[in-house]
Every structure is written in C-alpha cells, then in structure tokens.
Design an enzyme around this catalytic site. Sequence first.
Site, PDB file in Angstrom:
ATOM      1  N   GLU A   1       0.794  -1.244   0.000  1.00 19.52           N
ATOM      2  CA  GLU A   1       0.000   0.000   0.000  1.00 19.52           C
ATOM      3  C   GLU A   1       0.825   1.292   0.000  1.00 19.52           C
ATOM      4  O   GLU A   1       0.636   2.170   0.840  1.00 19.52           O
ATOM      5  CB  GLU A   1      -0.982  -0.017   1.175  1.00 19.52           C
ATOM      6  CG  GLU A   1      -1.914  -1.217   1.139  1.00 19.52           C
ATOM      7  CD  GLU A   1      -2.846  -1.316   2.334  1.00 19.52           C
ATOM      8  OE1 GLU A   1      -2.791  -0.452   3.216  1.00 19.52           O
ATOM      9  OE2 GLU A   1      -3.640  -2.277   2.380  1.00 19.52           O
TER      10      GLU A   1
ATOM     11  N   GLU B   1      -5.659 -11.118  -1.351  1.00 21.56           N
ATOM     12  CA  GLU B   1      -6.524 -10.954  -0.175  1.00 21.56           C
ATOM     13  C   GLU B   1      -8.001 -11.031  -0.578  1.00 21.56           C
ATOM     14  O   GLU B   1      -8.825 -10.231  -0.119  1.00 21.56           O
ATOM     15  CB  GLU B   1      -6.230  -9.614   0.513  1.00 21.56           C
ATOM     16  CG  GLU B   1      -4.788  -9.429   0.918  1.00 21.56           C
ATOM     17  CD  GLU B   1      -4.502  -8.117   1.654  1.00 21.56           C
ATOM     18  OE1 GLU B   1      -5.450  -7.456   2.124  1.00 21.56           O
ATOM     19  OE2 GLU B   1      -3.315  -7.760   1.762  1.00 21.56           O
TER      20      GLU B   1
HETATM   21  O1  G3I Z   1      -4.967  -9.478  18.806  1.00 22.24           O
HETATM   22  C1  G3I Z   1      -5.408  -8.252  19.407  1.00 22.24           C
HETATM   23  C2  G3I Z   1      -6.175  -8.536  20.631  1.00 22.24           C
HETATM   24  O2  G3I Z   1      -5.330  -9.131  21.570  1.00 22.24           O
HETATM   25  C3  G3I Z   1      -6.745  -7.223  21.174  1.00 22.24           C
HETATM   26  O3  G3I Z   1      -7.553  -7.473  22.284  1.00 22.24           O
HETATM   27  C4  G3I Z   1      -7.581  -6.532  20.105  1.00 22.24           C
HETATM   28  C5  G3I Z   1      -8.114  -5.185  20.596  1.00 22.24           C
HETATM   29  O4  G3I Z   1      -8.352  -4.300  19.519  1.00 22.24           O
HETATM   30  O5  G3I Z   1      -6.774  -6.318  18.979  1.00 22.24           O
HETATM   31  C6  G3I Z   1      -6.285  -7.516  18.413  1.00 22.24           C
HETATM   32  O6  G3I Z   1      -5.501  -7.168  17.320  1.00 22.24           O
HETATM   33  C7  G3I Z   1      -6.215  -6.825  16.134  1.00 22.24           C
HETATM   34  C8  G3I Z   1      -5.668  -7.680  15.020  1.00 22.24           C
HETATM   35  O7  G3I Z   1      -6.289  -7.309  13.809  1.00 22.24           O
HETATM   36  C9  G3I Z   1      -5.896  -9.155  15.274  1.00 22.24           C
HETATM   37  O8  G3I Z   1      -7.239  -9.455  15.238  1.00 22.24           O
HETATM   38  C10 G3I Z   1      -5.983  -5.354  15.824  1.00 22.24           C
HETATM   39  O9  G3I Z   1      -6.598  -4.537  16.800  1.00 22.24           O
HETATM   40  C11 G3I Z   1      -6.537  -5.025  14.453  1.00 22.24           C
HETATM   41  O10 G3I Z   1      -6.119  -3.692  14.095  1.00 22.24           O
HETATM   42  C12 G3I Z   1      -5.991  -5.985  13.415  1.00 22.24           C
HETATM   43  O11 G3I Z   1      -6.631  -5.692  12.172  1.00 22.24           O
HETATM   44  C13 G3I Z   1      -6.003  -6.237  11.049  1.00 22.24           C
HETATM   45  C14 G3I Z   1      -5.603  -5.119  10.077  1.00 22.24           C
HETATM   46  O12 G3I Z   1      -5.066  -5.677   8.893  1.00 22.24           O
HETATM   47  C15 G3I Z   1      -4.546  -4.213  10.688  1.00 22.24           C
HETATM   48  O13 G3I Z   1      -3.374  -4.925  10.894  1.00 22.24           O
HETATM   49  C16 G3I Z   1      -6.983  -7.180  10.364  1.00 22.24           C
HETATM   50  O14 G3I Z   1      -7.224  -8.286  11.212  1.00 22.24           O
HETATM   51  C17 G3I Z   1      -6.356  -7.681   9.060  1.00 22.24           C
HETATM   52  O15 G3I Z   1      -7.302  -8.471   8.383  1.00 22.24           O
HETATM   53  C18 G3I Z   1      -5.987  -6.495   8.200  1.00 22.24           C
HETATM   54  O16 G3I Z   1      -5.403  -6.978   6.998  1.00 22.24           O
HETATM   55  C19 G3I Z   1      -5.136  -5.985   6.021  1.00 22.24           C
HETATM   56  C20 G3I Z   1      -3.892  -6.411   5.276  1.00 22.24           C
HETATM   57  O17 G3I Z   1      -2.828  -6.595   6.159  1.00 22.24           O
HETATM   58  C21 G3I Z   1      -3.512  -5.387   4.192  1.00 22.24           C
HETATM   59  N1  G3I Z   1      -4.627  -5.175   3.283  1.00 22.24           N
HETATM   60  C22 G3I Z   1      -5.884  -4.803   3.932  1.00 22.24           C
HETATM   61  C23 G3I Z   1      -6.264  -5.856   4.978  1.00 22.24           C
HETATM   62  C24 G3I Z   1      -7.596  -5.518   5.592  1.00 22.24           C
HETATM   63  O18 G3I Z   1      -7.498  -4.302   6.301  1.00 22.24           O
END
Ligand code: G3I
Length: 434
Positions: free
Chosen positions: A214, A328
Amino acid sequence: MKTNLKPITLLVLAAALTACGGGSGGGTTTPPASSSSSSSVESSSSSSSSSVESSSSSSSTSSSVSSDGPIAIEPDFDLYAITPSDFPVGVAVSAANENYSIFNHSDAAERQSVISRHFSQLTAGNIMKMSYLHPQEDTFTFGDADQLVGFAATNGMTVHGHALVWHSGYQVPDFMNNYDGDFAAMLSDHVTGVVEHFETEFPGVVTSWDVVNEAVDQGAGDGFRRSVFYNELPPASEGEIPEYLKVAFQAARDAAPDVDLYYNDYDNTANETRLNKTLQIAEALNEEGTIDGVGFQMHVYMTYPSLSHFENAFQQVVDLGLKVKITELDVAVVNPYGGGGAPALPEYDEQLADEQKQRFCEITQVYLDTVPANLRGGFTVWGLTDDESWLMNQFANAAGANYDDVWPLLFNANLSAKPALQGVADAFTGQGCN
Ligand code: G3I
C-alpha cells in the site's frame, strides 16, 4: 511442498476431522447503475470510492441446503488438489493469541483440518507484519510466526509472507517512527533480518513476500502515500518512485534470490489512477530486477469491480512480464460505499449464495484466462470463515451500516463449505460459471 497430489498427512487429518464431527461440509465515483447488490469501492483498511458494472446473475448450485442452518455444500474435492500443480491456493489465518487463531481458538483442530484439506499456502493475517516481528531495533520476535510457518511446513504447505514494509498505524514499530540515524540502512537491516530468518529456519517454505504494501495514495500530489518511509526516503527526483521501495526490494532480493517478491495494493483494478501508480512502481522495480510480481488485494463486491476491470489490470502486469497474485480475496455481498448510505443487509438465501458462487467462479476464471501459467502467483482468500473476516469490523459502522455479517468468504462460521467454494472449483475444473 504440496503439489496437487494428496499427501498422507491429509488423510490423517481428514480422519481426525471426521472423528471430531467437524468438517468441510478511492477514486472516481460513477453513481451505481445497478440493482440491489450494486457498485463501488474496492475497500481496504483505508480505501475510498469508485464505480460500477455488473456480472451476470447465476443459475443453480450443487449445494445441499439445510432449512435453518447455513447454506452449505459437501465438496467431493480438495480445492488445492484440483488446481494446476504448484498453483498456490492460499488462505489468510489468525495465529498466536488472536481471535480465531488456528492454534488457540476453541475449534482450532477443525480449522486446521479444513485448511489442510483445501489450501496449499498460508498467509498470516497479522502476525508477520513489522511490529510483530521486529518491535525494537535490536530485537526480533519470531516465536509466533515460527509456529505458523512450522505448521505450514509440517502440512506440506508454503507461506506467502505479509508484509515486510507497511505504513499502517501500530504495525510500524515505534523505533522506526522516531529513527535518528541512517534510515535506509535500518530499513535494509529490517528486511534482511526477517527474510533471512525464515530462509534459514524453514528453507523453501516462505516462497513469496509482500515486500511493500500500500505505497499508493492518489490523494497525495505525486500519488505516493506520505508514510514515514516516504518522508525518510522520498523519490530521488520528480517522476521517480520513492527510494524506500528500491531499498526494501533490493534487500529482500539479496537475502532470498529465489523467493518471489511482490508489490501489493488495494483498489487498483477499476481505479485507473491507483492502477497506473501500481504499474509505475512495478515497472521501476522491474528495471532494477528486484520484483517478481504484483499483488492485487481484491477486497471486492458482487458486481464491482467488473470482470473487464480485473482482466485489464491483470493483463497490464502480464505485459510487463511480471506475475499476478490475488492476495486478499473476499467478496462482500453488500457494499456500504456505493453512495446514498449503506443499503439494507440482504438475506443470505440460496439465490444470493448462488450469485456469490458465480462471482467467485468468474473472478477465478478471468484470472486463469488472463494470466498465463508461468505468471500465476496463485490466489489467497482473506480469512477462512465468514465470521472471522476483517469486514465484520470494517463494515460495522461504515456509512451508517450496522451489518451482522457480509458473508465474504468460502466457509460458513461452522466451517462448512459454502457454494462459493464450488464456484472456485468450477473455474479450475473448467465447468463454467453458470
Ligand atoms: O490481537 C489483538 C487482541 O489481543 C486485542 O484485544 C484486540 C483489541 O483491539 O486487537 C487484536 O488485534 C487486532 C488484530 O487485527 C488481530 O485481530 C488489531 O486490533 C486489528 O487492528 C488488526 O486488524 C487487522 C488489520 O489488517 C490491521 O493490521 C486485520 O485483522 C487484518 O485483516 C488487516 O489486513 C489488512 C492487510 O494486512 C492489508 N490489506 C488490507 C487488509 C484488511 O485491512
């Protein structure tokens, strides 16, 4: 590595599954001209709008439907086994202590069985991003990722690494945000440290990486996102790509010459501005010999983008002699960004499940029709079950929506297979999509 021949481990896992009762079982906006499941935006964590076109509606499905349960099929195939040999069919998974972790979730054993049965490649949805692997300059933390890559290795699967450089929020380690030193050398050391670890510990398992994720931002004057990486290592001169892209790709190439290196982005099929920027990056890196392919995230909708948008985008990458990977994929059945507020949540009935089956089939088909075998990097769905999709959060309040589900993936929450899985299979087996 897993080829389309079924390894013995799968027979064991399938038996275990049966025993425990689980199983397969941004941009230019044109107002949507379509019907209920209309239009707009290929979304990402930070994407914005766009326009329309519809794919044809569908006919029957081979699903066996339970009247009060989810709409499910009982596949008589293992997905990866019906794909061309060495074609990576991937799924993004949660691991460590994340919700839906394939190691810790209450249904982890069943989850692992379904994944091992149908997929030949894993991507970590989160735990191989920068801050997870490299929280401090002198500290790498590989334990959770090693568990995931080790699982892949044990089951004859490969891993698509995601992502060595990504600007997003907490994914950037603090020490990088406040770096006081040679930023290029530090970034290069980051990439080298991560890539070399997996090369050494799991030779041949991590077969590809999203090196940079990105970097495009059409809102910026020159179309490149103003991340910390851009600010520290901007283009050397007007018209060039940011230096940090060159630094990261060169380091990855040096660390693992045989691993496929991808530039990955979202909303870059129908959105011509973002597609052109993606192509500029790919072309510049190709001139340096440090890129192997372009990753299209493909967080898409039932009718947007159109198949011709996909075809055009894939073809332009093929014309550069680079690989195309769908990195994705998910297909939300409702689009909150179509304009005019979020539409009501549709009922996920047999007809909608059948339309989604057709959509998955057509996307797979256009990929196979457009990308020659030697340039196919494969495709990955962004999550296993509908309920674990990132869209559950992303769409929760999008445009005033309050959706319970948008059913974007290939498996139901109870791990039964959806007609959509049959749709993907139909494209691979040449059944056609109607
Ligand atoms: O694991 C922690 C948990 O311990 C905590 O209690 C909770 C509280 O918010 O957060 C959890 O972590 C989250 C993590 O996902 C795991 O579920 C983060 O907050 C959350 O921000 C994170 O979101 C991910 C996002 O990327 C940001 O990294 C999404 O799951 C993931 O699907 C998403 O993937 C992205 C790709 O990397 C790039 N392209 C877009 C795609 C979708 O946004």
